[in-house]
Design an enzyme around this catalytic site. Sequence first.
Site, PDB file in Angstrom:
ATOM      1  N   ASP A  52      50.614  44.358  42.381  1.00 24.62           N
ATOM      2  CA  ASP A  52      50.103  43.564  41.726  1.00 24.62           C
ATOM      3  C   ASP A  52      51.201  43.318  40.553  1.00 24.62           C
ATOM      4  O   ASP A  52      51.834  44.514  40.155  1.00 24.62           O
ATOM      5  CB  ASP A  52      48.769  43.447  40.965  1.00 24.62           C
ATOM      6  CG  ASP A  52      47.810  43.077  42.149  1.00 24.62           C
ATOM      7  OD1 ASP A  52      48.234  42.495  43.014  1.00 24.62           O
ATOM      8  OD2 ASP A  52      46.703  43.212  41.795  1.00 24.62           O
ATOM      9  N   ASP A  96      43.249  44.613  41.939  1.00 26.73           N
ATOM     10  CA  ASP A  96      42.338  44.515  40.856  1.00 26.73           C
ATOM     11  C   ASP A  96      41.043  43.509  41.297  1.00 26.73           C
ATOM     12  O   ASP A  96      39.925  43.696  40.758  1.00 26.73           O
ATOM     13  CB  ASP A  96      42.750  44.455  39.632  1.00 26.73           C
ATOM     14  CG  ASP A  96      43.700  42.839  39.490  1.00 26.73           C
ATOM     15  OD1 ASP A  96      43.586  42.388  40.485  1.00 26.73           O
ATOM     16  OD2 ASP A  96      44.176  42.887  38.623  1.00 26.73           O
ATOM     17  N   ASP A 144      40.909  41.089  46.542  1.00 26.19           N
ATOM     18  CA  ASP A 144      41.676  42.048  47.191  1.00 26.19           C
ATOM     19  C   ASP A 144      40.960  43.034  48.085  1.00 26.19           C
ATOM     20  O   ASP A 144      41.941  43.831  48.572  1.00 26.19           O
ATOM     21  CB  ASP A 144      42.544  42.986  46.016  1.00 26.19           C
ATOM     22  CG  ASP A 144      43.252  41.948  45.158  1.00 26.19           C
ATOM     23  OD1 ASP A 144      43.988  41.071  45.844  1.00 26.19           O
ATOM     24  OD2 ASP A 144      43.535  42.188  43.967  1.00 26.19           O
TER      25      ASP A 144
END
Length: 1219
Positions: free
Chosen positions: A501, A822, A826
């Site tokens: 990310d 997070d 996901d």
Amino acid sequence: MGDLANSAVEFYPKSQRGTGASSGSEANHAGDYGVTLEELRDLMELRGADAIQKVQENYGDTEGLCQRLKSSTNEGLSGNPADLERRRQAFGQNFIPPKKPKTFLQLVWEALQDVTLIILEIAAIISLALSFYQPPAEESEACGNVSAGAEDEGEAEAGWIEGAAILLSVICVVLVTAFNDWSKEKQFRGLQSRIEQEQRFAVVRNGNVIQIPVAEMVVGDIAQVKYGDLLPADGILIQGNDLKIDESSLTGESDHVRKSADKDPMLLSGTHVMEGSGRMLVTAVGVNSQTGIIFTLLGAGEGEEEKKEKKGRQKMLYDAPFSQLLLLSYHINCKQQDGTVENNQNKAKKQDGAVAMEMQPLKSAEGGEVEEREKKKASVPKKEKSVLQGKLTKLAVQIGKAGLVMSAITVIILVLYFVIETFVIQGHAWIAECTPIYVQYFVKFFIIGVTVLVVAVPEGLPLAVTISLAYSVKKMMKDNNLVRHLDACETMGNATAICSDKTGTLTTNRMTVVQAYLGDQHFREIPDPGQINPKTLDMLVNAIAVNSAYTSKIMPPDTEGGLPKQVGNKTECGLLGFVLDLKRDYAPVREQIPEESLYKVYTFNSVRKSMSTVVQLPDGSFRLYSKGASEILLKKCSTILGAGGEPRTFRPRDRDEMVKKVIEPMACEGLRTICIAYRDLPGNPEPDWDNEADIVTDLTCIAVVGIEDPVRPEVPEAIRKCQRAGITVRMVTGDNINTARAIAAKCGIIQPGDDFLCLEGKEFNRRIRNEKGEIEQERIDKIWPKLRVLARSSPTDKHTLVKGIIDSTIMEQRQVVAVTGDGTNDGPALKKADVGFAMGIAGTDVAKEASDIILTDDNFSSIVKAVMWGRNVYDSISKFLQFQLTVNVVAVIVAFTGACITQDSPLKAVQMLWVNLIMDTFASLALATEPPTEALLLRKPYGRNNPLISLTMMKNILGHGVYQLTIIFTLLFVGEKIFNIDSGRNAPLHSPPSEHYTIIFNTFVLMQLFNEINARKIHGERNVFDGIFSNPIFCSIVLGTFGVQIVIVQFGGKPFSCAPLNVEQWLWCLFVGVGELLWGQVIATVPTSHLKCLKEAGHGPGTDEITDEDLAEDEEEIDHAERELRRGQILWFRGLNRIQTQMEVVSTFKRSGSFQGAVRRRSSVLSQLHDVTNISTPTHVVLSTANATGAPGSEFLKSIQGVKRGIPVCQSKIQGTQP
């Protein structure tokens, strides 16, 4: 529905229904409150309308229930410890007792189950029994010279010692194994409890929102639930905004369930909040909550119910897979949603596994008979066995088989030799009285054979893996890696790709507004409040204060002169900070419009990419505030506030202008752009709030702000290390493509001059799907090797990318992918990846639940540490293998040849067990606890099918084996002449230990000790002492073993078959031992490449094994026969497709004149775009398109002419406004 609900209750063991342990005192306690535990439990069984009806019948409304529980919906509980304790007494505590760990004795019993040990024990007991038998003296002559030497009384008595010593060493081995298992278990429990302690939850106490550990929640608490929470207790929703819950962990329903206070207010523990927020009244905790009841059924809280009640029913429960048990108790409750179950299944299948369908609903409501097939399906593991374990198991089995053959041959040869010698050559007859003596001989031979087997079987391998992993996991805690699954640690060493990310991992996640576009002006830094129209400023402050979660706030800094603390969502904190920078305050606005008075909230999610809040104005009309990704929200704006604070029209061409002049420059500097807008809506007639598309449109833009999230200072270096270590880092973010590209360049993920791709989610999807919209692996294979940045991506894109890279076969090695995540969404990508990293600080509970490792500091550089530890585990195992196999080879050959030539193994059973102890248990401790060094990051990953034993290691094993065998055979056959001592060969039964054999044993052990130092290096390094003092365990084990060896030799006597040696003999033994180190240098000089005859060993599991497992995993619904058919069909269709494609391509070429023409045409189009896009050389592109497996021919021309379409363009166009 009523009778169904009752039948659901019948599943709970009788004694457990009602009040936990249902003692009288608890019932009295519940009397303090206007509601009993029993009532609350019955209430939580209901859903939807039934539940609301029950609440209204019994308590009036939720408020009434709240009062009976002596709580307040606004103030919460008082937090008075006595009150909390009383609630725990009455309704239980929020804690599900874990299964009891195995006791030390149970572990000892398990260690005793080892087959080789059992054989040894039996042999030792027989040997013991026989050693007490003494044949009558006069007949002993008749048995030939067999018992010669046993004349000495003392000697004959000592016959029992060998058997006893073997038993003793077996006990030692068992205790060591059990102790290791026990400490491993203990560490694991410590880890679990640490994970549990980290989970905290927001509750209202005394009117203040505080975070408390989940275990401290009690019935009557008012808890705040928000996006991404894993609900820790059952409760009833008091007030909610757009709340959607994923109840699949309980019901198997993959669709998210809408919750609202007036339609379906029941919230259940163990379910995930996928969207929205709200407040709930806690009504059941711990074993009384829905998850608790199921855990109790599973026998986790076994203490509570009588065992006999359980036996019959539990049998069925234990055999059934976990997911089905959840369904047993739940499916009946969900039956009211009759048709939905089937539809949802189909819907979920369509979504290509993006929705993690972990548990599917049972087809039958009874759930009584769990068929065999169901069981088999449930036992298919989620991931393949860890690569290393697979290789080790295979290797251990191979070695074990070889050892078994060797030991069998040894025994057969010894027995035959003895029989021929005694009965044929010497011509003795078998006399009944002599039988015990003969049997004693046979038992001795058998023991020798078993000892060969014991030494040959590397039972230290699993131990070494466990020790190494447990040690690494413990140390990784210090490096901010909380490992949830042991094998993830080792898999990380093989990682070839990391999909990370952006926000919070690569950047600091401390958002600050640095630029703004307000009232027709672009401010490059924060403007002075005087420069802004007061009306616009007021509107901006209100829009930011109201339209963000009330849990996001800016707190004063912890230390003097520090930065203010950001609590809650970081983007919102950045905006609130902007309000403070404009010398205004958001708190008064929030006091004026408290959270309860918000009329409707559309919470942020990855599909909307925006958040909107509706408030009712005093005159009864409504105002909607909205904020979100600028390019998405600007499309919904039709007006904009000008310099005078008055709205003016905002046409598409104004928008393009704004994108060019404001948004792209901001994005290209790596800023995240957020648009803030509002809209006034009439109060009469009231709008249809569920029709979101009509509500959030026709907005008035107030401002566009650029938020900076600086790159973490340590990240560029960490990424450089990854690239040097052969790991590709890709950034997958929901942010704008220009912002993403700018940050990627700052981090070093993309470098100027490289051949890479940066794509947006939309474009990525367009390229990987065929005409029918299905994802094709071949298309993904063209993209992923060059893809470095995937922007504006949805969680489904992330999952698709990860799955595409893992399933890809274009590289010779299968890619091992690590993913960071997070958000709640996901989950599927984290589960699909080989190693999933969840963020410890920013991560939601759902993400943590799906992950393998939790990064406690959310920092990318901790991932690099995980790679280092993972590679270290692999290397530690290899070091241990190199050492162990050398000992194995030598010990087995010595025992075997010795037995064949001299009818007696030079290394006695007890000595062998001691050698086994050194080389298995101690060596695994010493070599598996080497700390990692930076040097580990200088080589490429090993890859999944790389052999465990490399050529260099094979060279070392054989080289040292040759040295040791030469020395030992020299000593065995001419040792007595060299040292001028009595020969130990052909000694009769029970004869005293000879110096000769003691020297052999001692030399052997000392060579192993020095070879252990050699084994510290496996890549042919010269300096084997490098960093030896940084590992105190290694030093202490080597010295300790040496000390014990001296004691054994000098004072071991009969049990160890050792005679004390003098100083000169000791020095010779030491000299030969040190020779190992010198010999190691000689071996290192021989180049591995010249040794063509060497073969590697210990390859990974073959491809066929893996694919079968994967198939089972992907198509659990399809039974075996169907699967076979499917496989055939797939291949057949694929073949047909290829042929069609090729024909189409050929005909296209004929039509388009010539191949060159096509290439030329295409390259001219491309050259115009070349400076704008990061795409590889045109010819390369065309060839890959024309590669007969790419776009079918009819599309080929279109793709040539239309290449301009859909390539992200940084200069002017934003996705969507492109031609």
